[in-house]
Design a protein around this motif. Structure first.
Motif, PDB file in Angstrom:
ATOM      1  N   GLY A 578     -19.055  97.405   3.555  1.00  0.00           N
ATOM      2  CA  GLY A 578     -17.999  98.181   2.824  1.00  0.00           C
ATOM      3  C   GLY A 578     -16.897  98.080   3.442  1.00  0.00           C
ATOM      4  N   SER A 579     -15.993  98.322   2.643  1.00  0.00           N
ATOM      5  CA  SER A 579     -14.486  98.407   3.242  1.00  0.00           C
ATOM      6  C   SER A 579     -13.589  99.147   2.298  1.00  0.00           C
ATOM      7  N   PHE A 580     -12.564  99.778   2.878  1.00  0.00           N
ATOM      8  CA  PHE A 580     -11.765 100.621   2.385  1.00  0.00           C
ATOM      9  C   PHE A 580     -10.332 100.100   2.908  1.00  0.00           C
ATOM     10  N   ARG A 581      -9.322  99.874   1.957  1.00  0.00           N
ATOM     11  CA  ARG A 581      -7.915  99.319   2.439  1.00  0.00           C
ATOM     12  C   ARG A 581      -6.918  99.795   1.430  1.00  0.00           C
ATOM     13  N   THR A 582      -5.795 100.121   2.347  1.00  0.00           N
ATOM     14  CA  THR A 582      -4.687 100.213   1.266  1.00  0.00           C
ATOM     15  C   THR A 582      -3.667  99.300   1.780  1.00  0.00           C
ATOM     16  N   LEU A 583      -2.935  99.003   0.485  1.00  0.00           N
ATOM     17  CA  LEU A 583      -1.943  97.872   0.795  1.00  0.00           C
ATOM     18  C   LEU A 583      -0.728  98.348   0.045  1.00  0.00           C
ATOM     19  N   GLN A 584       0.333  97.854   0.709  1.00  0.00           N
ATOM     20  CA  GLN A 584       1.741  98.151   0.123  1.00  0.00           C
ATOM     21  C   GLN A 584       2.666  97.144   0.790  1.00  0.00           C
ATOM     22  N   SER A 585       3.586  96.818  -0.040  1.00  0.00           N
ATOM     23  CA  SER A 585       4.775  95.890   0.410  1.00  0.00           C
ATOM     24  C   SER A 585       5.402  96.298   1.750  1.00  0.00           C
ATOM     25  N   ALA A 586       5.433  95.198   2.815  1.00  0.00           N
ATOM     26  CA  ALA A 586       5.976  95.631   4.173  1.00  0.00           C
ATOM     27  C   ALA A 586       7.528  95.334   4.219  1.00  0.00           C
ATOM     28  N   SER A 587       8.112  95.096   2.776  1.00  0.00           N
ATOM     29  CA  SER A 587       9.629  94.570   2.666  1.00  0.00           C
ATOM     30  C   SER A 587      10.056  95.085   1.443  1.00  0.00           C
ATOM     31  N   ASP A 588      11.287  95.265   1.299  1.00  0.00           N
ATOM     32  CA  ASP A 588      11.966  95.765   0.065  1.00  0.00           C
ATOM     33  C   ASP A 588      12.420  94.536  -0.948  1.00  0.00           C
ATOM     34  N   GLN A 589      11.936  93.154  -0.237  1.00  0.00           N
ATOM     35  CA  GLN A 589      12.235  92.065  -1.045  1.00  0.00           C
ATOM     36  C   GLN A 589      11.009  91.655  -1.706  1.00  0.00           C
ATOM     37  N   PHE A 590       9.867  92.287  -1.624  1.00  0.00           N
ATOM     38  CA  PHE A 590       8.861  91.570  -2.024  1.00  0.00           C
ATOM     39  C   PHE A 590       7.912  92.969  -2.446  1.00  0.00           C
ATOM     40  N   SER A 591       7.057  92.695  -3.807  1.00  0.00           N
ATOM     41  CA  SER A 591       6.767  93.933  -4.373  1.00  0.00           C
ATOM     42  C   SER A 591       5.325  93.694  -4.768  1.00  0.00           C
ATOM     43  N   LEU A 592       4.424  94.618  -4.679  1.00  0.00           N
ATOM     44  CA  LEU A 592       2.913  94.690  -4.888  1.00  0.00           C
ATOM     45  C   LEU A 592       2.758  95.730  -6.204  1.00  0.00           C
ATOM     46  N   ASP A 593       3.938  96.158  -6.616  1.00  0.00           N
ATOM     47  CA  ASP A 593       3.893  97.381  -7.570  1.00  0.00           C
ATOM     48  C   ASP A 593       3.027  96.733  -8.801  1.00  0.00           C
ATOM     49  N   TYR A 594       2.282  97.965  -9.493  1.00  0.00           N
ATOM     50  CA  TYR A 594       1.617  97.623 -10.518  1.00  0.00           C
ATOM     51  C   TYR A 594       1.741  98.841 -11.630  1.00  0.00           C
ATOM     52  N   GLN A 609      -8.581 100.904  -2.379  1.00  0.00           N
ATOM     53  CA  GLN A 609      -9.454 100.306  -2.915  1.00  0.00           C
ATOM     54  C   GLN A 609     -10.571 100.228  -2.115  1.00  0.00           C
ATOM     55  N   THR A 610     -11.932 100.698  -2.662  1.00  0.00           N
ATOM     56  CA  THR A 610     -13.057 100.418  -1.838  1.00  0.00           C
ATOM     57  C   THR A 610     -13.954  99.510  -2.217  1.00  0.00           C
ATOM     58  N   SER A 656     -10.373 105.454  -4.627  1.00  0.00           N
ATOM     59  CA  SER A 656     -10.248 104.017  -5.056  1.00  0.00           C
ATOM     60  C   SER A 656      -9.575 103.981  -6.355  1.00  0.00           C
ATOM     61  N   ASP A 657      -8.828 102.923  -6.543  1.00  0.00           N
ATOM     62  CA  ASP A 657      -7.993 102.693  -7.636  1.00  0.00           C
ATOM     63  C   ASP A 657      -8.650 101.541  -8.836  1.00  0.00           C
ATOM     64  N   PHE A 658      -9.337 100.797  -8.349  1.00  0.00           N
ATOM     65  CA  PHE A 658      -9.836  99.926  -9.380  1.00  0.00           C
ATOM     66  C   PHE A 658     -11.390  99.382  -9.293  1.00  0.00           C
ATOM     67  N   GLU A 659     -11.894  99.091 -10.465  1.00  0.00           N
ATOM     68  CA  GLU A 659     -13.268  98.476 -10.660  1.00  0.00           C
ATOM     69  C   GLU A 659     -13.341  97.113 -11.143  1.00  0.00           C
ATOM     70  N   TYR A 660     -14.118  96.169 -10.473  1.00  0.00           N
ATOM     71  CA  TYR A 660     -14.215  94.894 -10.562  1.00  0.00           C
ATOM     72  C   TYR A 660     -15.403  94.009  -9.993  1.00  0.00           C
TER      73      TYR A 660
END
Length: 831
Positions: A578-594, A609-610, A656-660
């Motif tokens: 099992g894993s739990f991770r948080t992801l966000q952009s490390a730069s203001d020139q790149f977006s992971l927004d949703y 996300q879990t 966790s945000d998503f189910e897949y």
């Protein structure tokens, strides 16, 4: 590989071989050109050799001889009196002769393929080609004794007096000459192993049980032993190709041998009361992976009784100056033969010059106590897991007196005593420490290793210059648990990063391992299509010092994992984690927004996300060493690998945000294709079921570095293609110099040709497109209309360590900033 590179630096002793007649020299024609593959023998004997590509030779015998006989068709045979028992650097001139000599003597240049008695005998060998006798029975077993030695060669006064050996001069008190090459040498390592080998031909199962092992220096060093065994793996001279050092040499007994070798019927005689013919062979072309030598074949069974093989000097192989092989067989009857002795010697050297220093690697294997059709039962072979038994590595002298199939001479026995003395010498300890750092990348302290030192510096557009320091616990190579970690700092973002991981071996028999860790770092996601949750892993794309264009598409990742893995069958691993991770952009020139609502009016920048995953890995033919929580891979890149991953994203657990659901498949297979080189094929496929944002999609791995990264697409930028369903194929073939070796101006450079084709097809659903809140960097696009593909041609073995690949884009030229052409390179030490 913790100790592999220490061989040449850490073990020294003395070996003395008393031979009565030693001769060396060179054979030239009247114009001064060398005469390769000429026949040189002691007069009135069967002791002889064949000159090398440059006309040089060395010949040695325990008997006293007073003259040499040199012959080659197209030249007058000549005899040379020997005034002394040891005569070096003889210059021999052969005079051309207009009339042809008897066809039984060595031919000049290319021999005829018609009306050649040697080829007629070779065809008989093919017609009666047989498997080794052990495969003629349902079951077999035998005893095997292996003696492996390493010798430092080309000893001279400059080496003895060099500063590197200051304080260790006593090791040079006695040296001798090798009976194959005539070079001075000094033994530096010896390993003995006694095994029982069992096989069942009905079920194609084999098991080898080590019952005793002894070596000078590291009495229980399974890693060193395993590397040596893989380096000198077993082979069958009846096969068309003989594989050594990851290269396929054409066997002189190959059914394609007539187009590769010249064959000459040179002699006939009784061997063990069996009438045999002697066939001399040598290559038709330079720079190919071929041998020169001779073999004796029985006149009724057409089975090989004795064979000698020596790699030609011009063979396209790195770091190896000489390869010499001898095999003896016992012919039981018309259909069964058994190997009784196998001797393999190689000369490792950075240079192929004769006066350059090197290291002899020698393996002598003896086989005895054959027995057949004794059924051990299926359970016996199913329990084929390697286990460490301390007693095996600490057998007493009585055991070795009873189990050695070939006694050590008095000088070989001295090797065991020498290391104890060397360990007390400070100069030796310095060499050992330097070798250890180069081999493992770690600086050793008591129970702790600092490193890896090669990851100390890096650079990317977000962190700027990055420095890293880390280490691991290390109590021994079979540690039941291990903890490792690191910390890093970026001088541009002024942030500290870290990683910490641990493993515990719960059950040794099933290799049940509990692992877990946490990492907070800056990473380039999408560096590979098939992903695993490696806590301490980091791609080259995140730290490359030089890139093509800017790279700001980096992610700030906080990853925690907990997993349980088991090996129910050899080389079959099952991992549930099992894993739990948080992801966000490390730069203001790149977006992971949703978007977080259906109206697409609200967005989030952080993904939480879990995931629970089940991973199955099967690696048939993989060889490892060690019995602790971590094992060392012996034959990397030399076995197929299949990987299957089924992951489930769980929503609302730890917010966790998503189910897949995610399914991934990976298959990589290297294929040795004999004389045409090595083909490597890789297939990847995957699909994500459910709606997920960019940070959880499958990114086609681009490569904006100048380094060749296997599995990536070198002309794609990071995030140029993003998919939720994909299929990828990568085909690469290394011809190992087959074509360059035929071009006169390139032939001596030993370059190697590489060609590759990559293709990927994939789609991204409308719902996943709609979930993405980025409109500029990146713009989500998949290679759905047609597969993206590219091809490359490469030149390898440049200065023996460098490879250049030239890449050409096949389509999607309309993509913004599409690169049509690119060059990448890589360094590596390959044979």
């Amino acid at each position: 590989m913790r100790y592999v590179y220490l061989l040449c630096l850490s073990l020294f002793s003395v070996l003395s071989v008393f031979s009565q007649t030693k001769v060396s020299g060179v054979v030239n024609d009247e114009s001064g050109s060398p005469v390769p593959f000429a026949n040189v023998i002691f007069t009135n004997s069967s002791v002889g050799t064949i000159t090398n590509d440059d006309g040089s030779f060395y010949l040695e015998s325990e008997n006293n001889y007073t003259s040499l006989q040199i012959s080659f068709v197209g030249f007058k045979s000549t005899s040379l009196d020997l005034q002394k028992s040891v005569t070096y650097d003889i210059k021999i001139i052969l005079e051309e002769e207009a009339s042809a000599l008897d066809e039984v003597v060595i031919y000049q240049g290319k021999t005829s393929k018609k009306n050649n008695p040697a080829i007629d005998i070779l065809k008989k060998i093919w017609e009666n080609k047989r498997d080794n006798g052990i495969y003629m029975f349902d079951q077999y077993q035998y005893k095997k004794y292996e003696k492996q030695e390493f010798d430092l060669n080309t000893i001279d006064s400059s080496l003895i007096n060099s500063r590197i050996f200051k304080g260790m001069e006593f090791i040079f008190e006695e040296t001798d000459t090798n009976n194959i090459t005539g070079k001075t040498y000094l033994p530096i390592f010896i390993n003995e192993a006694v095994s029982r080998v069992y096989g069942n031909n009905e079920t194609n199962q084999k098991k080898e049980t080590l019952i005793g092992n002894k070596n000078s220096g590291f009495s229980d060093n399974q890693t060193l032993i395993a590397f040596i065994k893989d380096l000198y793996k077993e082979y069958n001279v009846y096969d068309n190709y003989l594989k050594f050092f990851d290269k396929s040499f054409v066997s002189p007994l190959s059914t394609t041998g007539v187009g590769v070798y010249n064959y000459v019927l040179a002699d006939s005689s009784y061997i063990d009361n069996k009438w045999c013919y002697k066939i001399v062979y040598y290559p038709r072309h330079k720079n190919e992976l071929t041998f020169k030598g001779d073999f004796w074949v029985n006149d009724t069974t057409w089975a090989i009784k004795r064979i000698k093989l020596a790699a030609t000097k011009s063979a396209n192989i790195n770091w190896i100056r000489d390869i010499y092989i001898e095999q003896d067989f016992e012919v039981l009857n018309d259909s069964i033969f058994l190997i009784t002795r196998d001797h393999f010697m190689s000369d490792f050297s950075f240079q192929k010059k004769e006066d350059a220093r090197g290291v002899y690697g020698k393996r002598t294997t003896l086989y005895d106590e054959y027995s057949f059709n004794i059924d051990k039962g299926e359970a016996f072979y199913n329990n084929n897991r390697e286990q460490y038994i301390d007693q095996v590595y600490h057998r007493d002298s009585t055991f070795w007196e009873q189990n050695r199939l070939e006694a050590l001479n008095k000088d070989e026995r001295k090797v065991y005593d020498m290391l104890d003395t060397l360990k007390t010498v400070r100069a030796f300890q310095r060499l050992y420490n330097i070798g250890s750092i180069l081999a493992s990348g770690y600086v050793e302290f008591d129970n702790f290793d600092f490193g890896p030192i090669f990851s100390t510096f890096g650079y990317n557009d977000v962190e700027g210059i990055r420095v890293r320091a880390g280490g691991r616990t290390y109590f021994g190579r079979n540690d039941p648990w291990r903890i490792e970690g690191y910390t890093a700092y970026g001088f541009k973002d002024n942030k500290f990063k870290y990683g910490l991981a641990g493993k515990l071996l719960v059950d040794e028999r099933s290799r049940l391992i509990l692992s877990g860790g946490n990492r907070r770092d800056i990473e380039q996601l999408g560096a590979s299509l098939t992903n695993t949750n490696d806590v301490l892993g980091r791609s080259l794309a995140s730290s490359s010092l030089i890139t093509v264009g800017s790279n700001t598409s980096l992610t700030d990742i906080n990853l925690s994992t907990l997993a349980l893995e088991i090996e129910p069958l050899k080389n079959l691993e099952v991992r549930v984690g099992g894993s739990f991770r948080t992801l966000q952009s490390a730069s203001d020139q790149f977006s992971l927004d949703y978007y977080t609502n259906e109206a697409r009016t609200e967005t989030a920048s952080e993904i939480k996300q879990t995931e629970i995953s089940t991973m199955i890995t099967y690696s048939p033919g993989r060889k490892t060493t060690g019995y602790g929580v971590e094992r060392i891979l012996i034959n990397e890149g030399d076995f197929p690998r299949l990987f299957l991953n089924y992951g489930v994203g769980v929503k609302d657990v730890f917010n966790s945000d998503f189910e897949y659901e995610r399914l991934q498949f990976y298959y990589r297979h290297p294929w040795q294709l004999g004389g045409v080189g090595k083909l490597t094929t890789t297939i990847e496929a995957g699909k994500t079921f459910g709606d997920v944002p960019l940070g959880l999609l499958n990114v086609v791995p681009g490569n904006q570095t100048l380094f060749s990264i296997y599995g990536s697409y070198p002309l794609l930028d990071f995030y140029e293609f993003v998919t939720d369903t994909y299929t990828s194929i990568h085909i690469e073939h290394n011809f190992n110099g087959r074509f360059f070796g035929r071009i006169p101006l390139l032939r001596d450079l030993n370059l190697r040709e590489i060609v590759a084709v990559r293709a990927v097809s994939g789609t991204i659903s409308d719902s996943n497109q709609a979930l993405n809140a980025s409109y500029s960097n990146p713009v989500l696009m998949a290679p759905s209309d047609k597969p993206y593909w590219s091809y490359s041609v490469g030149v390898g073995n440049i200065f023996r360590v460098f490879r250049l690949d030239f890449h050409f884009r096949g389509n999607y030229f309309e993509n913004p900033g599409a690169r049509k052409f690119g060059v990448t390179g890589s360094f590596g030490f390959y044979f």
